[in-house]
Design a protein around this motif. Sequence first.
Motif, PDB file in Angstrom:
ATOM      1  N   ILE A 451       0.820  -1.219   0.000  1.00  0.00           N
ATOM      2  CA  ILE A 451       0.000   0.000   0.000  1.00  0.00           C
ATOM      3  C   ILE A 451       0.850   1.263   0.000  1.00  0.00           C
ATOM      4  CG2 ILE A 451      -1.889  -1.129   1.218  1.00  0.00           C
ATOM      5  CD1 ILE A 451      -0.891   0.290   3.752  1.00  0.00           C
ATOM      6  N   LYS A 452       2.157   1.098  -0.177  1.00  0.00           N
ATOM      7  CA  LYS A 452       3.063   2.246  -0.122  1.00  0.00           C
ATOM      8  C   LYS A 452       2.977   3.060  -1.403  1.00  0.00           C
ATOM      9  CE  LYS A 452       7.861   3.445   0.902  1.00  0.00           C
ATOM     10  NZ  LYS A 452       9.201   2.904   1.183  1.00  0.00           N
ATOM     11  N   VAL A 453       2.838   4.357  -1.238  1.00  0.00           N
ATOM     12  CA  VAL A 453       2.816   5.284  -2.376  1.00  0.00           C
ATOM     13  C   VAL A 453       4.146   6.028  -2.369  1.00  0.00           C
ATOM     14  CG1 VAL A 453       1.678   7.237  -3.438  1.00  0.00           C
ATOM     15  CG2 VAL A 453       0.338   5.543  -2.199  1.00  0.00           C
ATOM     16  N   ASN A 454       4.948   5.820  -3.402  1.00  0.00           N
ATOM     17  CA  ASN A 454       6.232   6.531  -3.456  1.00  0.00           C
ATOM     18  C   ASN A 454       6.243   7.514  -4.615  1.00  0.00           C
ATOM     19  OD1 ASN A 454       6.739   4.926  -5.786  1.00  0.00           O
ATOM     20  ND2 ASN A 454       7.495   3.283  -4.467  1.00  0.00           N
ATOM     21  N   GLY A 455       7.328   8.250  -4.721  1.00  0.00           N
ATOM     22  CA  GLY A 455       7.416   9.292  -5.739  1.00  0.00           C
ATOM     23  C   GLY A 455       7.502   8.762  -7.147  1.00  0.00           C
ATOM     24  N   ASN A 456       7.958   7.540  -7.335  1.00  0.00           N
ATOM     25  CA  ASN A 456       8.106   6.971  -8.662  1.00  0.00           C
ATOM     26  C   ASN A 456       6.782   6.389  -9.140  1.00  0.00           C
ATOM     27  OD1 ASN A 456       8.996   5.808 -10.997  1.00  0.00           O
ATOM     28  ND2 ASN A 456       9.996   4.070  -9.988  1.00  0.00           N
ATOM     29  N   GLN A 457       6.253   6.954 -10.204  1.00  0.00           N
ATOM     30  CA  GLN A 457       4.964   6.490 -10.705  1.00  0.00           C
ATOM     31  C   GLN A 457       5.074   5.199 -11.513  1.00  0.00           C
ATOM     32  OE1 GLN A 457       2.143   7.820  -9.676  1.00  0.00           O
ATOM     33  NE2 GLN A 457       3.401   9.170  -8.441  1.00  0.00           N
ATOM     34  N   GLY A 458       6.307   4.806 -11.826  1.00  0.00           N
ATOM     35  CA  GLY A 458       6.506   3.480 -12.415  1.00  0.00           C
ATOM     36  C   GLY A 458       6.084   3.378 -13.862  1.00  0.00           C
ATOM     37  N   ASP A 459       5.023   2.624 -14.139  1.00  0.00           N
ATOM     38  CA  ASP A 459       4.625   2.273 -15.495  1.00  0.00           C
ATOM     39  C   ASP A 459       4.028   3.461 -16.239  1.00  0.00           C
ATOM     40  OD1 ASP A 459       2.251   2.556 -14.217  1.00  0.00           O
ATOM     41  OD2 ASP A 459       1.890   0.413 -13.999  1.00  0.00           O
ATOM     42  N   ASN A 460       3.368   3.162 -17.351  1.00  0.00           N
ATOM     43  CA  ASN A 460       2.838   4.209 -18.223  1.00  0.00           C
ATOM     44  C   ASN A 460       1.453   4.681 -17.810  1.00  0.00           C
ATOM     45  OD1 ASN A 460       5.117   4.117 -19.908  1.00  0.00           O
ATOM     46  ND2 ASN A 460       4.296   2.318 -20.975  1.00  0.00           N
ATOM     47  N   THR A 461       1.141   4.602 -16.557  1.00  0.00           N
ATOM     48  CA  THR A 461      -0.164   5.077 -16.096  1.00  0.00           C
ATOM     49  C   THR A 461      -0.240   6.592 -16.226  1.00  0.00           C
ATOM     50  OG1 THR A 461       0.673   5.180 -13.835  1.00  0.00           O
ATOM     51  CG2 THR A 461      -0.478   3.178 -14.493  1.00  0.00           C
ATOM     52  N   ALA A 462      -1.453   7.085 -16.446  1.00  0.00           N
ATOM     53  CA  ALA A 462      -1.661   8.509 -16.712  1.00  0.00           C
ATOM     54  C   ALA A 462      -1.670   9.322 -15.433  1.00  0.00           C
ATOM     55  CB  ALA A 462      -2.974   8.699 -17.469  1.00  0.00           C
ATOM     56  N   VAL A 463      -1.276  10.590 -15.588  1.00  0.00           N
ATOM     57  CA  VAL A 463      -1.368  11.568 -14.506  1.00  0.00           C
ATOM     58  C   VAL A 463      -2.025  12.808 -15.086  1.00  0.00           C
ATOM     59  CG1 VAL A 463      -0.110  12.970 -12.843  1.00  0.00           C
ATOM     60  CG2 VAL A 463       0.713  10.677 -13.395  1.00  0.00           C
ATOM     61  N   ILE A 464      -3.066  13.285 -14.464  1.00  0.00           N
ATOM     62  CA  ILE A 464      -3.803  14.441 -14.970  1.00  0.00           C
ATOM     63  C   ILE A 464      -2.907  15.675 -14.921  1.00  0.00           C
ATOM     64  CG2 ILE A 464      -5.852  15.883 -14.693  1.00  0.00           C
ATOM     65  CD1 ILE A 464      -7.184  13.548 -13.264  1.00  0.00           C
ATOM     66  N   GLY A 465      -2.813  16.383 -16.053  1.00  0.00           N
ATOM     67  CA  GLY A 465      -2.009  17.594 -16.126  1.00  0.00           C
ATOM     68  C   GLY A 465      -2.625  18.721 -15.314  1.00  0.00           C
ATOM     69  N   ASP A 466      -1.795  19.698 -14.969  1.00  0.00           N
ATOM     70  CA  ASP A 466      -2.258  20.806 -14.116  1.00  0.00           C
ATOM     71  C   ASP A 466      -3.385  21.597 -14.776  1.00  0.00           C
ATOM     72  OD1 ASP A 466      -0.436  20.092 -12.205  1.00  0.00           O
ATOM     73  OD2 ASP A 466       1.093  21.525 -12.857  1.00  0.00           O
ATOM     74  N   LYS A 467      -3.256  21.865 -16.087  1.00  0.00           N
ATOM     75  CA  LYS A 467      -4.287  22.635 -16.777  1.00  0.00           C
ATOM     76  C   LYS A 467      -5.607  21.874 -16.807  1.00  0.00           C
ATOM     77  CE  LYS A 467      -5.516  24.706 -21.220  1.00  0.00           C
ATOM     78  NZ  LYS A 467      -5.125  24.896 -22.644  1.00  0.00           N
ATOM     79  N   GLU A 468      -5.540  20.608 -17.175  1.00  0.00           N
ATOM     80  CA  GLU A 468      -6.755  19.790 -17.230  1.00  0.00           C
ATOM     81  C   GLU A 468      -7.369  19.642 -15.843  1.00  0.00           C
ATOM     82  OE1 GLU A 468      -4.256  16.899 -18.764  1.00  0.00           O
ATOM     83  OE2 GLU A 468      -5.225  16.758 -20.732  1.00  0.00           O
ATOM     84  N   TYR A 469      -6.484  19.491 -14.847  1.00  0.00           N
ATOM     85  CA  TYR A 469      -6.957  19.322 -13.467  1.00  0.00           C
ATOM     86  C   TYR A 469      -7.716  20.553 -12.980  1.00  0.00           C
ATOM     87  CZ  TYR A 469      -6.783  18.486  -8.430  1.00  0.00           C
ATOM     88  OH  TYR A 469      -7.122  18.316  -7.113  1.00  0.00           O
TER      89      TYR A 469
END
Length: 796
Positions: A451-469
Amino acid sequence: MRKESQKGSITIFLSIILLAMVLVAGVIVDGARINTAKPQIKRALETSIRSALAGYNMDLKEKYGLFALNQNDKVHLEEIIKDYLNKNLMIDKEELDDKNISNYLNLYDYKIESIEVKPIFNLCENPVTRQQILEYMKYRGPKEIGKEFINKLELLKKAGPTSEAYKKRIDFEKELKNIEKFQRQVYKNIYGEYEKKIMWSYKREKMDYYVRGFNEKVFRSIINEYIEEILNYKDLKNSLKDVKKEIDKAKTAKKKEELREKRRKIQRKIEAAHENIEDKYEKILKDMDEYETINKKAVDSIVELAENSKAVRLSLEKYKDELSKNQSQIMTEALEDLKAQAEDYDRQISYAEKGSKGNSLNKIKNELNENIEVLNGRNSSSIINLIEEISPNTAKKLESKKLKRLGCSIIARIKSYNNDIQYDYLLKERDNNYKQYDNRKVIQKGSNDKIKVNGNQGDNTAVIGDKEYSMLPSVTITGPKKDIIESGIQFLWKVDDDKRIQNIEFLEDRGQGFSELALSNLNLITKNIDLENIIDEIYINEYIIGTFKSYVSEASREHNLRHIEKSSQDSYFKASEVEYILNGRKSEKINQILTDSKMLLTRFPLNSIHAFTCKGKNAIATSTAAAVAGWYTGGTGIPIIRTLILLSWSMKESIHDLEELKSGREVVLYKTERDWATSLKRNIEKTSNKEGENTDLKTSGKKRDLLSTSYKDYLRFFLLVQNKDDTMKGIQDLIQLNMQKSTGKSDLKLEDFNTYIKIKAVVSIKYLFMSQNFMPREAKMKNKRHNFKVEIYQGY
């Protein structure tokens, strides 16, 4: 003459009558026209609006089943509706000529004086989105769609009060363990040995002073040495006097010098003897004080043990009462286990109050007080009073015989000290082979890594951009969400700040931690589920599950509600869309980890219930707890360690369940021994259910209703207990993000998609016979026409 004067009167009369009749007829005709025109105008306007509403956004309709205007420009909408209204009221002459309808009787002569259009109710408004989804699902989600899920919910709700009962048991066991802290202190003060825990290991230590350490032989030797030193001192003093006399009698200088040197040696010995006397006396006084102090500490620890035992017994009675009150809500097997353990706690408290020798705490306390009286009582026969009679200054003046006699009195009095006080609570029978079942440390680390969340997002999963967010409906309406996730489980469900779940741990010396909160959380969220008024929420959740992707969608080749494979849909997130609705974080990976954590939080109490009620697992856990609890452990310290070992096994099984669910397989809601998949021993991942693998465990022998649950079932459950507005905002966010990507319009906003139109129109007709003087003021117009004001709200 008379007849001639009456000629033409009928004509005049008829003319007057006909004029009135024509006037009345005209009024009736115009009145009928006015009454007929108003509903015609309203119907024509409604038809015009419906025609305008037919211009809905096709992407929204095809992909999400939602209707919204494709065109929201106010001026353009007014032109469209005005054009439709012109045609519906047959005002457009060019249209009529094109259709060869120019020769017709125009009784109304309709004219649009003004029209005002306002689009309202956009898809960012939760009630609007909710209503459209429910309408959409009424045709795709028959009532039977949630029947199976409701059955699972009913079973899940039963686990809530049961898990809460076990949470209270853990709380009590931690309180029960406190007795052992006082038992250790009593044992430590009496026997001098104790055990110090350092991290996961134990270290034995021994005290310099303890109740049973008052050794008669040692003290006899110390007292005798002290008296011998005083006698030696007195002899040296006498020798010094003799040397002085000899110096006075010496006749030669050489002889006097030899005697003076002898005197100096004696003086040095006297000084050394004096120091030895003081040191030995101080040592005797210090020892007496230390043993008096340790006896007093032992008395205090006995008092604390008695008071704590009394308090714990009261807590036990309270725990039993609560168990009795809630027994109708607790699962049968669990209730039997809880009651049996409660009776065992009663026996353990009684054992704590007597120890293995059966001595009552009051008896031990009296024995200790007698020792204190022997050491430093008010009467003159106490050891300290006798010792004071041979203090250095006093002893030097006493005759040798009296000094020896006082020494014998002290030694005799020392024999009155009770050096055999017994309070042995230690657990003697233990099998170190069971230590292999204690894998708490490994499971704890593995669980936290999961359940650990670290700074490395790892794979090609998406992250919502600041503008879109910044444009998301959930952000523009409610403000930015906190997107910082600390290591461990936090903010999984809304709990008080002082009850946040910080970390997964299975240590018995902690306060309220993960285990208690996880067990309590299940009850907290299940008791608020209203099964009688749940069908609409199930429709909403089925819409989410059927429309959006989840972690298992691609692997199981899921189809959406329109029977299109979800993996073929172009979406912002690669997979975890439903997980975004549940957690609302920018990162797809973080949303997945938080969803995994919620599944662990749900599976963990369910697996724990089986672990607690399985007699085989309980037997192994009890033996394991005894083996790993350390040497200075008694009955009251074992239950909490046993419970935490059972909980660690449940967490290991829950991690396995999570992997099964994420692979698309199903997991039984309530486990039996046959369904348990992981080994209890260290370094063994799974059991094979073959002979020899789990032969030390026995099933309860009772038949259970085995309802399997899938990954999507848990998503449905989490959606059901989530705040409804948060769910709607998550849906809106995903639709906006997906449409921005599919259309290539990064500035597209869902708030621009309206679902209703508000129209204020003024339409007039001509008068045929009447004058506007007869009409109300609001119906009058400057061009002598009749005015109709119509206001209509219409939408999808």
